[in-house]
Write an enzyme that holds these catalytic residues in place. Structure first.
Site, mmCIF file in Angstrom:
data_model
loop_
_atom_site.group_PDB
_atom_site.id
_atom_site.type_symbol
_atom_site.label_atom_id
_atom_site.label_comp_id
_atom_site.label_asym_id
_atom_site.label_seq_id
_atom_site.Cartn_x
_atom_site.Cartn_y
_atom_site.Cartn_z
ATOM 1 N N GLU A 263 0.835 -1.211 0.000
ATOM 2 C CA GLU A 263 0.000 0.000 0.000
ATOM 3 C C GLU A 263 0.863 1.251 0.000
ATOM 4 O O GLU A 263 0.836 2.055 0.921
ATOM 5 C CB GLU A 263 -0.952 -0.021 1.206
ATOM 6 C CG GLU A 263 -1.931 -1.185 1.133
ATOM 7 C CD GLU A 263 -3.020 -1.158 2.182
ATOM 8 O OE1 GLU A 263 -2.834 -0.516 3.217
ATOM 9 O OE2 GLU A 263 -4.065 -1.801 1.977
ATOM 10 N N GLU B 151 -5.202 -8.545 -1.049
ATOM 11 C CA GLU B 151 -5.866 -8.411 0.257
ATOM 12 C C GLU B 151 -7.338 -8.144 0.026
ATOM 13 O O GLU B 151 -7.706 -7.296 -0.795
ATOM 14 C CB GLU B 151 -5.302 -7.239 1.068
ATOM 15 C CG GLU B 151 -3.972 -7.488 1.692
ATOM 16 C CD GLU B 151 -3.534 -6.338 2.599
ATOM 17 O OE1 GLU B 151 -4.400 -5.708 3.237
ATOM 18 O OE2 GLU B 151 -2.323 -6.083 2.655
#
Ligand code: BG6
Length: 472
Positions: free
Chosen positions: A175, A369
């Site tokens: 991220e 994810e």
């Protein structure tokens, strides 16, 4: 007319994903240095907290460090094709700038990779997931310092060289857009009075882009068949109304995220960011050669997390109705339900995200994810009936399958936290994602025993049928 096939492709990478600091524990063993997570007892959204409170669940986490064989055997029982994990940078370079890597750290991951391969599970490795050596924050100021580019490159090269025969799938930063939302976690940034915070955040991001591109370069040289991806927290934004202003606000909101994949997948800064920098008096320092490095070493695939969608508006009254999220808050969507932590559940948004990313980049996508953080109840007979988790995952997989039928090149799906772990945003155990329950609570009590939940058998069936049977 021919019938439209809705199937997951052959060789689809089914599995689960974790991060080192959220599962390993053993935070001060075998030569590991302190990481930024080790001093974040309240989770990633909180700024640097030097107090090192007594209770920091990351310190012992779920003890994957000592129990990895048992855990991997359970993943294998579910039929995992791959397992996404991260490497703890301070386990390899305790201070980040050590002359030599810590052999015990490298040996640990070597054992983990061997165990995975023993079970036919492909490791998918994130080089840096929400943590870095604390010494790099103290001695260099984190990613605001250009020197971090070299130090990260050395770290990445060390991993590629050591694990070249064991790991083919890599991601450079988890991220990477988090540096804008949780600067300490994402960039090791601690601000002082008078700091121009926005400029520092974007400069840190630039350093990470260059470091990532150099890692892609080195990775391809050292492991010719490596697949090296970027990883963004993808959160599609909807306009609250059909007002043209709201529509454009949604585009601008999304660009705060897509900027990160644009640079890593296309290899250059997009025009809309140049305008943003100009209008906000942000000057990014490029060193000679940076443009070429970015342009010549783009990623092979786009990895992303998807938990929720967001809504934005230009109406200040509407903007007041916020709901939670792991990285940033958005306006409440009246059409969606939310998790106990306020994350809005939107399976259709996953199909939208997949289509948007594929239309934009035409590169393989990897959902690395996705999942539901929920409170689980252990019943008197010891069972855990987590139908809500199955519902969440099932509805998202149905939409992923639709996106594949739309023509999206999706290579894999790793659900977040296949085994319960310490949450990133709140540093608690109570928020569980797993198919496997871990006996540990928010106070750190529990035997750490592992137990299968109802979702365990469901996911096993999903993988065994390559996503054909999603019902239960
Ligand atoms: C992602 C992170 O943002 O969300 C993970 O990459 C994190 O590290 C996951 O755990 C879920 O967030 P949380 O706060 O529920 O743990």
């Amino acid at each position: 007319m021919n019938k439209l096939e809705k199937t997951f492709p052959k060789g689809f990478l089914w599995g689960g994903a974790v991060a080192a600091n959220q599962v390993e524990g053993a935070y001060n063993q075998d030569g590991k240095g302190l990481s930024t997570a080790d001093v974040s007892p309240n989770g990633i959204m909180h700024p640097f907290d030097e107090s090192m409170k007594d209770l920091n669940l990351y310190h012992d986490a779920i003890d994957f460090y000592h129990r990895y064989k048992e855990d991997i055997a359970l993943f294998a029982e579910m039929g995992f094709k791959c397992f996404r994990l991260s490497i703890s940078w301070p386990r390899i370079f305790p201070n980040g700038d050590d002359a030599e890597p810590n052999e015990a750290g490298l040996a640990f991951y070597e054992k983990v990779f061997d165990e995975l391969h023993k079970h036919g599970i492909e490791p998918v490795v994130t080089i840096s997931h929400y943590e870095m050596p604390l010494a790099l924050v103290k001695n260099y100021g984190g990613w605001r310092n250009r020197k971090l580019v070299d130090l990260y490159e050395t770290y990445a090269k060390t991993l590629f060289t050591r694990f070249k025969d064991k790991v083919k799938y890599w991601m450079t930063f988890n991220e990477i857009n988090v540096v804008l939302h949780a600067p300490f976690t994402g960039g090791g940034l601690v601000f002082e009075e008078g700091d121009d915070e926005k400029s520092i955040q974007y400069q840190a991001a630039h350093h990470q882009f260059v470091a990532s591109a150099l890692a892609v370069k080195a990775g391809h040289e050292i492991i010719p068949d490596a697949k090296i991806g970027c990883m963004i927290a993808a959160m599609t934004t909807y306009p609250y109304s059909s007002r043209p202003e709201d529509m454009f606000a949604a585009i601008e909101q999304d660009r705060k995220t897509l900027f990160f994949s644009d640079v890593q997948a296309r290899g250059y800064y997009p025009g809309y960011m140049k305008r943003y920098f100009l209008e906000n008096d942000i000057n990014i320092e490029f060193q000679e050669g940076d443009e070429d490095i970015l342009r010549n070493h783009t990623v092979d695939y786009i990895g992303f997390s998807y938990y929720m969608s967001f809504v934005t508006s230009t109406d200040p009254e509407i903007l007041g109705q916020v709901t939670g999220g792991n990285l940033f808050e958005g306006v409440k969507n009246p059409y969606l339900e939310a998790s106990d932590w306020g994350w809005q559940i939107d399976p259709k948004g996953l199909r939208t995200t997949l289509n948007q990313l594929y239309d934009r980049y035409q590169k393989p996508l990897f959902i690395v994810e996705n999942g539901l953080g929920a409170v689980d109840q252990v019943e008197e007979d010891g069972s855990i009936q987590d139908d809500y988790r199955i519902d969440y995952l099932r509805s998202h997989l149905l939409e992923a399958r639709e996106a594949i039928a739309d023509g999206v090149d999706l290579i894999g799906y790793t659900s977040w936290g296949p085994i319960d772990l310490v949450s990133a945003s709140t540093a608690e155990m109570k928020k569980r994602y797993g198919f496997i329950y871990v006996d540990r609570d928010n106070e750190g009590n529990g035997t750490l025993d592992r137990k299968k939940k109802k979702s365990f058998d469901w996911y096993k069936q999903v993988i065994a049928t390559n996503g054909e049977h999603l019902d239960y």
